[in-house]
Scaffold this motif. Structure first.
Motif, PDB file in Angstrom:
ATOM      1  N   THR A 118      40.791  38.918  50.939  1.00 10.63           N
ATOM      2  CA  THR A 118      40.058  39.720  51.907  1.00 10.63           C
ATOM      3  C   THR A 118      39.715  41.256  51.493  1.00 10.63           C
ATOM      4  O   THR A 118      39.335  41.932  52.539  1.00 10.63           O
ATOM      5  N   ARG A 256      47.741  57.223  65.256  1.00  7.53           N
ATOM      6  CA  ARG A 256      48.982  56.366  65.210  1.00  7.53           C
ATOM      7  C   ARG A 256      50.339  57.026  65.200  1.00  7.53           C
ATOM      8  O   ARG A 256      50.298  58.068  64.348  1.00  7.53           O
ATOM      9  N   ALA A 292      41.490  51.862  69.035  1.00  5.43           N
ATOM     10  CA  ALA A 292      40.397  52.142  69.594  1.00  5.43           C
ATOM     11  C   ALA A 292      39.505  50.874  69.306  1.00  5.43           C
ATOM     12  O   ALA A 292      39.686  50.035  68.336  1.00  5.43           O
ATOM     13  N   TRP A 312      39.572  47.437  53.802  1.00  6.21           N
ATOM     14  CA  TRP A 312      38.291  47.055  53.497  1.00  6.21           C
ATOM     15  C   TRP A 312      37.558  46.303  54.567  1.00  6.21           C
ATOM     16  O   TRP A 312      36.599  46.348  54.672  1.00  6.21           O
ATOM     17  N   ASN A 313      38.303  45.837  55.747  1.00  6.00           N
ATOM     18  CA  ASN A 313      37.679  45.510  56.903  1.00  6.00           C
ATOM     19  C   ASN A 313      36.915  46.608  57.503  1.00  6.00           C
ATOM     20  O   ASN A 313      35.662  46.570  57.752  1.00  6.00           O
ATOM     21  N   SER A 314      37.449  47.733  57.574  1.00  2.00           N
ATOM     22  CA  SER A 314      37.108  49.179  57.920  1.00  2.00           C
ATOM     23  C   SER A 314      35.587  49.644  57.020  1.00  2.00           C
ATOM     24  O   SER A 314      34.626  50.033  57.891  1.00  2.00           O
ATOM     25  N   GLU A 317      32.663  47.273  58.025  1.00  2.00           N
ATOM     26  CA  GLU A 317      32.328  47.494  59.423  1.00  2.00           C
ATOM     27  C   GLU A 317      31.505  48.871  59.416  1.00  2.00           C
ATOM     28  O   GLU A 317      30.472  48.939  59.908  1.00  2.00           O
ATOM     29  N   GLU A 333      45.550  48.765  48.045  1.00  2.26           N
ATOM     30  CA  GLU A 333      44.412  48.970  47.266  1.00  2.26           C
ATOM     31  C   GLU A 333      43.560  49.958  47.687  1.00  2.26           C
ATOM     32  O   GLU A 333      42.569  49.965  47.097  1.00  2.26           O
ATOM     33  N   GLN A 334      43.876  50.683  48.393  1.00  4.02           N
ATOM     34  CA  GLN A 334      42.983  51.762  49.001  1.00  4.02           C
ATOM     35  C   GLN A 334      42.424  52.910  48.211  1.00  4.02           C
ATOM     36  O   GLN A 334      41.318  53.278  48.354  1.00  4.02           O
TER      37      GLN A 334
HETATM   38  O1  LIG Z   1      42.208  51.403  66.353  1.00  3.12           O
HETATM   39  C1  LIG Z   1      41.856  50.516  65.631  1.00  3.12           C
HETATM   40  C2  LIG Z   1      42.193  50.442  64.218  1.00  3.12           C
HETATM   41  C3  LIG Z   1      41.639  49.275  63.594  1.00  3.12           C
HETATM   42  N1  LIG Z   1      41.017  48.342  64.124  1.00  3.12           N
HETATM   43  C4  LIG Z   1      40.492  47.325  63.375  1.00  3.12           C
HETATM   44  O2  LIG Z   1      41.459  46.676  62.780  1.00  3.12           O
HETATM   45  C5  LIG Z   1      41.080  46.188  61.280  1.00  3.12           C
HETATM   46  C6  LIG Z   1      41.856  46.733  60.450  1.00  3.12           C
HETATM   47  O3  LIG Z   1      41.546  46.413  58.998  1.00  3.12           O
HETATM   48  P1  LIG Z   1      41.344  47.359  57.556  1.00  3.12           P
HETATM   49  O4  LIG Z   1      40.407  48.291  57.869  1.00  3.12           O
HETATM   50  O5  LIG Z   1      41.192  46.374  56.281  1.00  3.12           O
HETATM   51  O6  LIG Z   1      42.910  47.851  57.609  1.00  3.12           O
HETATM   52  P2  LIG Z   1      44.330  47.213  57.421  1.00  3.12           P
HETATM   53  O7  LIG Z   1      44.704  46.687  58.473  1.00  3.12           O
HETATM   54  O8  LIG Z   1      45.292  48.471  56.975  1.00  3.12           O
HETATM   55  O9  LIG Z   1      44.181  46.458  55.979  1.00  3.12           O
HETATM   56  C7  LIG Z   1      44.878  45.773  55.313  1.00  3.12           C
HETATM   57  O10 LIG Z   1      44.280  44.505  54.812  1.00  3.12           O
HETATM   58  C8  LIG Z   1      43.021  45.200  54.023  1.00  3.12           C
HETATM   59  C9  LIG Z   1      42.176  43.926  53.724  1.00  3.12           C
HETATM   60  O11 LIG Z   1      42.866  43.306  52.624  1.00  3.12           O
HETATM   61  C10 LIG Z   1      43.158  45.986  53.056  1.00  3.12           C
HETATM   62  O12 LIG Z   1      42.052  46.523  52.400  1.00  3.12           O
HETATM   63  C11 LIG Z   1      43.952  47.208  53.425  1.00  3.12           C
HETATM   64  O13 LIG Z   1      44.430  47.844  52.304  1.00  3.12           O
HETATM   65  C12 LIG Z   1      45.220  46.847  54.039  1.00  3.12           C
HETATM   66  O14 LIG Z   1      46.078  47.892  54.513  1.00  3.12           O
HETATM   67  C13 LIG Z   1      39.406  46.478  61.272  1.00  3.12           C
HETATM   68  O15 LIG Z   1      38.868  45.225  61.742  1.00  3.12           O
HETATM   69  C14 LIG Z   1      39.303  47.473  62.463  1.00  3.12           C
HETATM   70  O16 LIG Z   1      38.053  47.410  62.976  1.00  3.12           O
HETATM   71  C15 LIG Z   1      40.458  48.605  65.495  1.00  3.12           C
HETATM   72  O17 LIG Z   1      39.643  47.774  65.909  1.00  3.12           O
HETATM   73  N2  LIG Z   1      40.982  49.716  65.992  1.00  3.12           N
END
Ligand SMILES: O=c1ccn([C@@H]2O[C@H](COP(=O)(O)OP(=O)(O)O[C@H]3O[C@H](CO)[C@@H](O)[C@H](O)[C@H]3O)[C@@H](O)[C@H]2O)c(=O)[nH]1
Length: 415
Positions: A118, A256, A292, A312-314, A317, A333-334
């Protein structure tokens, strides 16, 4: 018999959302497969403290739990796969790397087992290369020193965990299984990470061994319409509010609080933020508690930059929305993602920690101003727009990611 694909995500939000989106992507292009997701309920009351340093320690604790939970579910996953096999042809079992405990189960049942990675292609190079790093006598004598990994910029941050720790052993074991798997699906695209992907596919990350087929099918992200969900984890960073305030720029800040708040009373924003912050920034800032709709926010025309923890998803995005980033990693792994974003992809400016491991408000102010006002910021902005177009092209007909997905599903159909 129906052709079934079983996906096994880890329950953490960043992993779960991504795997659900992968299932949707496969179904959109190949609706004849039946898709099943195995989802566990995560344990509650995780202890997450509020400083960056404690966040790192806590993340290790959560990572251990994330490996442990699927181990406890081995009997039920075994039963489920066996039962499903009686009525369907299970063409593939696709697991998150935290669900590695299930690898042996499906392999023993002769079900082709794939990993869904992921995070980045650079992260995958690093992950596959872990056993080689581990055997390297230099890293034995210089623990904590930057390491070199094929396909990555020089001197990347070393793994956060002690190499003798339980979690480190889990990573090593998973890396070894991944190398033996039927393939690895990775959430990235060729244009974004050509060097890292080339190094993997050329076998440089698994010297002397077989490299499994790798399928870069990304960016696999959720769309603005369905991004409005709640998450339970997070970290408050109250004192850095001054950095945002002093940058002089308009902002939306998602704050948060510690999940400890469940045990204590729910804290109001006034208790978390610097004194008078909301009043002083009323006309140019909006602070939102907990969550949000991030994809929708990033897609808004008025967004000029994204200060992100480098999940990584952020990152994907932001790229898909064409938004340049300020990279402020916290755990997992950030830190590697920051190196990739800043040095390799040039899509972000870094936030650097002081010697005490904290980020000063002056540093944040400097980086936000740099992104919004400087020539370097303008270059990053231009580049991220090119990458946004590249991401779209990768997922369109004839694009590299769609081709990788087709190759993968053809394999499944023919098996
Ligand atoms: O206020 C918020 C906060 C988060 N999100 C969503 O939640 C997801 C968060 O994903 P990500 O940005 O990857 O963060 P984490 O949940 O912290 O992800 C974990 O998983 C990822 C993928 O393996 C790794 O890259 C990260 O280090 C690990 O912490 C994304 O789709 C964001 O859009 C929202 O919609 N609103």
């Amino acid at each position: 018999m129906k052709d079934a694909i079983v996906l096994y995500p880890s329950p953490g939000m960043g992993h779960l959302i991504s795997m659900v989106e992968l299932a949707k992507l496969i179904l959109t292009h190949h609706p004849t497969f039946s898709m099943t997701l195995i989802i566990h309920t995560p344990p509650s009351n995780q202890t997450v403290e509020t400083s960056q340093q404690i966040a790192t320690t806590t993340a290790k604790y959560i990572a251990t739990l994330e490996f442990e939970l699927p181990r406890l579910h081995i009997p039920s996953v075994h039963r489920f796969l066996q039962t499903l096999s009686e009525t369907s042809k299970v063409k593939a079992f696709v697991i998150d790397f935290f669900c590695d405990a299930a690898f042996q189960v499906s392999t023993n049942l002769n079900i082709p087992t794939y990993y869904y990675f992921t995070t980045s292609g650079g992260g995958l190079s690093h992950f596959l290369y872990l056993p080689t790093l581990h055997r390297n006598p230099d890293s034995e004598s210089n623990p904590g020193q930057p390491v070199s990994v094929p396909g990555l910029p020089p001197d990347i941050p070393p793994p956060a965990q002690d190499r003798t720790s339980e979690i480190s052993k889990k990573f090593l074991e998973t890396s070894t299984h991944m190398a033996e798997s039927s393939g690895v699906v990775v959430n990235t695209f060729e244009l974004l990470e050509s060097r890292a992907l080339r190094a993997i596919m050329d076998g440089l990350c698994l010297p002397g061994k077989r490299t499994p087929p790798v399928f870069p099918v990304g960016p696999v992200i959720s769309t603005a319409e369905n991004s409005d969900k709640e998450d339970e984890n997070g970290y408050s960073v109250g004192r850095n509010g001054y950095g945002l305030e002093n940058s002089g720029h308009r902002f939306l800040w998602v704050v948060r609080d510690s999940p400890n708040e469940e045990k204590e009373k729910e804290k109001g924003l006034d208790e978390i933020l610097p004194e008078g912050f909301i009043k002083r920034t009323r006309n140019r800032g909006l602070v939102v508690k907990r969550w949000a709709p991030q994809v929708a926010v990033l897609s808004h025309d008025s967004v000029g930059g994204f200060v992100t923890h480098c999940g990584w998803n952020s990152v994907l995005e932001a790229i898909c929305a064409g938004v340049p980033m300020v990279a402020w990693p916290l755990y997992a792994e950030q830190r590697l993602n920051r190196v990739l974003l800043v040095e390799e992809m040039k899509l972000a400016l870094p936030v650097d920690e002081s010697e005490d491991g904290f980020v000063s408000s002056a540093e944040l102010e400097k980086r936000v101003r740099e992104l919004m006002e400087s020539e370097r910021g303008r270059e990053v902005r231009e580049r991220v727009k090119l990458m946004r177009d590249g991401a779209k092209a990768a997922m369109d007909a004839g694009g590299s990611s769609l081709a990788a997905l087709t190759e993968l599903t053809q394999l499944w159909k023919q098996s």
